[in-house]
Design a protein around this motif. Structure first.
Motif, PDB file in Angstrom:
ATOM      1  N   MET B  45       0.844  -1.207   0.000  1.00  0.00           N
ATOM      2  CA  MET B  45       0.000   0.000   0.000  1.00  0.00           C
ATOM      3  C   MET B  45       0.874   1.249   0.000  1.00  0.00           C
ATOM      4  SD  MET B  45      -3.109   1.159   2.548  1.00  0.00           S
ATOM      5  CE  MET B  45      -2.268   1.160   4.118  1.00  0.00           C
ATOM      6  N   THR B  46       0.479   2.217  -0.815  1.00  0.00           N
ATOM      7  CA  THR B  46       1.142   3.524  -0.808  1.00  0.00           C
ATOM      8  C   THR B  46       0.106   4.567  -0.401  1.00  0.00           C
ATOM      9  OG1 THR B  46       2.264   2.804  -2.819  1.00  0.00           O
ATOM     10  CG2 THR B  46       2.648   5.067  -2.104  1.00  0.00           C
ATOM     11  N   ILE B  47       0.458   5.384   0.587  1.00  0.00           N
ATOM     12  CA  ILE B  47      -0.415   6.488   0.982  1.00  0.00           C
ATOM     13  C   ILE B  47       0.344   7.783   0.744  1.00  0.00           C
ATOM     14  CG2 ILE B  47      -1.646   7.613   2.893  1.00  0.00           C
ATOM     15  CD1 ILE B  47      -1.918   4.874   4.212  1.00  0.00           C
ATOM     16  N   ILE B  48      -0.334   8.757   0.130  1.00  0.00           N
ATOM     17  CA  ILE B  48       0.248  10.087  -0.003  1.00  0.00           C
ATOM     18  C   ILE B  48      -0.436  10.960   1.045  1.00  0.00           C
ATOM     19  CG2 ILE B  48       0.761  11.987  -1.574  1.00  0.00           C
ATOM     20  CD1 ILE B  48       1.832   9.314  -2.585  1.00  0.00           C
ATOM     21  N   ALA B  49       0.326  11.433   2.030  1.00  0.00           N
ATOM     22  CA  ALA B  49      -0.227  12.258   3.112  1.00  0.00           C
ATOM     23  C   ALA B  49       0.090  13.724   2.824  1.00  0.00           C
ATOM     24  CB  ALA B  49       0.361  11.831   4.453  1.00  0.00           C
ATOM     25  N   THR B  50      -0.962  14.523   2.619  1.00  0.00           N
ATOM     26  CA  THR B  50      -0.749  15.913   2.203  1.00  0.00           C
ATOM     27  C   THR B  50      -1.221  16.937   3.225  1.00  0.00           C
ATOM     28  OG1 THR B  50      -2.898  16.060   1.111  1.00  0.00           O
ATOM     29  CG2 THR B  50      -1.060  15.264  -0.216  1.00  0.00           C
ATOM     30  N   GLY B  82       1.548  17.623   4.950  1.00  0.00           N
ATOM     31  CA  GLY B  82       1.676  16.274   5.512  1.00  0.00           C
ATOM     32  C   GLY B  82       3.046  16.044   6.138  1.00  0.00           C
ATOM     33  N   LEU B  83       4.004  16.867   5.719  1.00  0.00           N
ATOM     34  CA  LEU B  83       5.360  16.768   6.254  1.00  0.00           C
ATOM     35  C   LEU B  83       5.398  17.080   7.756  1.00  0.00           C
ATOM     36  CD1 LEU B  83       7.974  16.139   4.777  1.00  0.00           C
ATOM     37  CD2 LEU B  83       8.369  18.575   4.503  1.00  0.00           C
ATOM     38  N   ASP B  84       4.492  17.947   8.199  1.00  0.00           N
ATOM     39  CA  ASP B  84       4.464  18.328   9.622  1.00  0.00           C
ATOM     40  C   ASP B  84       4.209  17.119  10.535  1.00  0.00           C
ATOM     41  OD1 ASP B  84       4.927  20.843   8.771  1.00  0.00           O
ATOM     42  OD2 ASP B  84       3.003  21.699   9.396  1.00  0.00           O
ATOM     43  N   ALA B 152       9.687  11.452   3.729  1.00  0.00           N
ATOM     44  CA  ALA B 152       9.515  12.908   3.723  1.00  0.00           C
ATOM     45  C   ALA B 152       9.981  13.448   2.381  1.00  0.00           C
ATOM     46  CB  ALA B 152      10.310  13.536   4.855  1.00  0.00           C
ATOM     47  N   CYS B 153       9.072  14.074   1.666  1.00  0.00           N
ATOM     48  CA  CYS B 153       9.363  14.626   0.333  1.00  0.00           C
ATOM     49  C   CYS B 153      10.493  15.659   0.422  1.00  0.00           C
ATOM     50  CB  CYS B 153       8.095  15.265  -0.226  1.00  0.00           C
ATOM     51  SG  CYS B 153       8.349  16.279  -1.681  1.00  0.00           S
ATOM     52  N   GLN B 154      11.567  15.410  -0.325  1.00  0.00           N
ATOM     53  CA  GLN B 154      12.752  16.275  -0.239  1.00  0.00           C
ATOM     54  C   GLN B 154      12.449  17.694  -0.718  1.00  0.00           C
ATOM     55  OE1 GLN B 154      15.462  15.235   1.268  1.00  0.00           O
ATOM     56  NE2 GLN B 154      16.436  17.237   1.053  1.00  0.00           N
ATOM     57  N   MET B 155      11.677  17.801  -1.794  1.00  0.00           N
ATOM     58  CA  MET B 155      11.341  19.126  -2.320  1.00  0.00           C
ATOM     59  C   MET B 155      10.616  19.948  -1.252  1.00  0.00           C
ATOM     60  SD  MET B 155       8.641  21.022  -3.531  1.00  0.00           S
ATOM     61  CE  MET B 155       7.330  20.008  -4.209  1.00  0.00           C
ATOM     62  N   THR B 156       9.646  19.314  -0.553  1.00  0.00           N
ATOM     63  CA  THR B 156       8.887  20.057   0.459  1.00  0.00           C
ATOM     64  C   THR B 156       9.758  20.412   1.664  1.00  0.00           C
ATOM     65  OG1 THR B 156       7.073  18.574  -0.173  1.00  0.00           O
ATOM     66  CG2 THR B 156       6.616  20.177   1.544  1.00  0.00           C
ATOM     67  N   ILE B 157      10.705  19.517   2.021  1.00  0.00           N
ATOM     68  CA  ILE B 157      11.621  19.807   3.135  1.00  0.00           C
ATOM     69  C   ILE B 157      12.339  21.118   2.847  1.00  0.00           C
ATOM     70  CG2 ILE B 157      13.743  19.099   4.313  1.00  0.00           C
ATOM     71  CD1 ILE B 157      12.966  16.211   3.895  1.00  0.00           C
ATOM     72  N   GLU B 158      12.815  21.244   1.603  1.00  0.00           N
ATOM     73  CA  GLU B 158      13.555  22.452   1.218  1.00  0.00           C
ATOM     74  C   GLU B 158      12.633  23.647   1.092  1.00  0.00           C
ATOM     75  OE1 GLU B 158      15.771  21.110  -2.193  1.00  0.00           O
ATOM     76  OE2 GLU B 158      16.710  19.540  -0.969  1.00  0.00           O
ATOM     77  N   LEU B 159      11.440  23.407   0.547  1.00  0.00           N
ATOM     78  CA  LEU B 159      10.456  24.487   0.388  1.00  0.00           C
ATOM     79  C   LEU B 159      10.084  25.095   1.738  1.00  0.00           C
ATOM     80  CD1 LEU B 159       8.465  25.857  -1.730  1.00  0.00           C
ATOM     81  CD2 LEU B 159       6.812  24.141  -1.014  1.00  0.00           C
ATOM     82  N   MET B 160       9.903  24.235   2.750  1.00  0.00           N
ATOM     83  CA  MET B 160       9.481  24.697   4.071  1.00  0.00           C
ATOM     84  C   MET B 160      10.678  25.156   4.910  1.00  0.00           C
ATOM     85  SD  MET B 160       6.196  24.173   4.102  1.00  0.00           S
ATOM     86  CE  MET B 160       4.884  23.167   3.434  1.00  0.00           C
ATOM     87  N   GLY B 161      11.878  24.921   4.397  1.00  0.00           N
ATOM     88  CA  GLY B 161      13.066  25.315   5.134  1.00  0.00           C
ATOM     89  C   GLY B 161      13.316  24.456   6.366  1.00  0.00           C
ATOM     90  N   THR B 172      12.455   8.341   6.275  1.00  0.00           N
ATOM     91  CA  THR B 172      13.270   8.356   5.060  1.00  0.00           C
ATOM     92  C   THR B 172      13.231   9.747   4.434  1.00  0.00           C
ATOM     93  OG1 THR B 172      12.686   6.052   4.645  1.00  0.00           O
ATOM     94  CG2 THR B 172      13.608   7.288   2.799  1.00  0.00           C
ATOM     95  N   THR B 173      14.409  10.325   4.212  1.00  0.00           N
ATOM     96  CA  THR B 173      14.472  11.614   3.509  1.00  0.00           C
ATOM     97  C   THR B 173      15.209  11.409   2.184  1.00  0.00           C
ATOM     98  OG1 THR B 173      16.480  12.154   4.722  1.00  0.00           O
ATOM     99  CG2 THR B 173      14.435  13.020   5.612  1.00  0.00           C
ATOM    100  N   GLY B 174      15.307  12.474   1.414  1.00  0.00           N
ATOM    101  CA  GLY B 174      16.006  12.367   0.134  1.00  0.00           C
ATOM    102  C   GLY B 174      15.224  11.601  -0.904  1.00  0.00           C
TER     103      GLY B 174
END
Lengths: 83, 193
Positions: B45-50, B82-84, B152-161, B172-174
């Protein structure tokens, strides 16, 4: 119901979804083949959830489910055997 | 009738050698396909948490930990708010919105008052505690223990600083959308929450 000699008892009283199922999985992993786990829950949803989990999971058998009462609170008992 | 049976058979079809070669080619193909699709019967199962509100943090973690209890291979890909949920500090301070929530026992004009989100959040946290419902932190620790891959989506990590150290150990990052798509392509269940 038949009385089962449980090798281990898992107390998940006071816990609600998804903890009874999740903790049962971990407890079953620690059993040896043929051993029986008794799960004691106060969550009425555990009757359907643990049955569903046992039916769809390889290597475990739901031997019996029972309802009881303790200090006016409903208890849901599950007897699961590891194959 | 009898003369038909005695008539020589028209042999416009392939020779025995050709047929044997075809059968062998097909057998090899079937064997390759079996190998490619053999996952030992394990579901995935894959869940996308937004979403990063208190109410929306629960469904992905409850489903993920339960599916792991079924022995499934589970990935939860956390992106945007969802990163929070994976952010160690923020996850303990997720809020419930009182505005635009018809389940709240108050009109929107009242819900929009500055302190109402805190009131709604406190109310929910009290209910969670009274009901014996696990906290978000407990569900994250449990999911990780059960082998769920919390990404954890790498793009969002950078976007949110955010800093990678700010997430729970074991997250898992990256990873990016391609990693999520790759797992979704083979998954039996895909959910976007």
């Amino acid at each position: 119901m038949t009385e089962y000699e449980a090798n281990e008892t898992l107390d998940v009283k006071g816990l609600s979804c998804p903890m009874p199922v999740v903790k049962t999985r971990s407890a079953v992993d620690d059993l040896s083949s043929g051993e029986i786990l008794e799960v004691v829950s106060t969550d009425s949803g555990s009757m359907s959830d643990l049955k569903g989990w046992a039916d769809s999971t390889d290597g475990v058998d739901m031997l019996d489910q029972d309802e009881s009462e303790e200090d006016g609170q409903a208890l849901f008992l599950h007897y699961i055997q590891k194959e | 009738m009898s003369s038909d049976a005695d008539a020589p058979v028209e042999t416009t079809t392939a020779s025995v050698e050709d047929l044997q070669a075809q059968i062998q080619a097909l057998e090899e193909e079937v064997s390759d396909l079996r190998e490619a699709t053999d996952d030992g019967g394990q579901k995935s199962m894959t869940i996308i948490a937004t979403k990063g509100t208190l109410d929306m943090a629960y469904p992905p973690l409850i489903l993920a930990s339960t599916a792991a209890a079924f022995g499934w291979d589970v990935v939860v890909f956390h992106t945007f708010w969802g990163l929070d949920i994976l952010h160690e500090k923020k996850s303990k301070n997720l809020k419930l919105s009182a505005v635009g929530n018809p389940s709240m026992p108050m009109p929107n004009a009242v819900a929009a008052l500055p302190f109402m989100d805190s009131v709604a959040t406190n109310m929910m946290e009290k209910k969670i505690e009274d009901n014996g419902t696990a906290t978000i932190e407990e569900l994250i620790e449990t999911s990780l223990d059960m082998g769920v891959d919390l990404q954890a989506c790498q793009m969002t990590i950078e976007l949110m600083g955010y800093d990678e150290d700010e997430f729970y150990d074991g997250v898992t990052t990256g990873v990016g959308a391609a990693t999520a798509i790759q797992h979704m392509a083979d998954a039996d269940v895909q959910l976007m929450i």
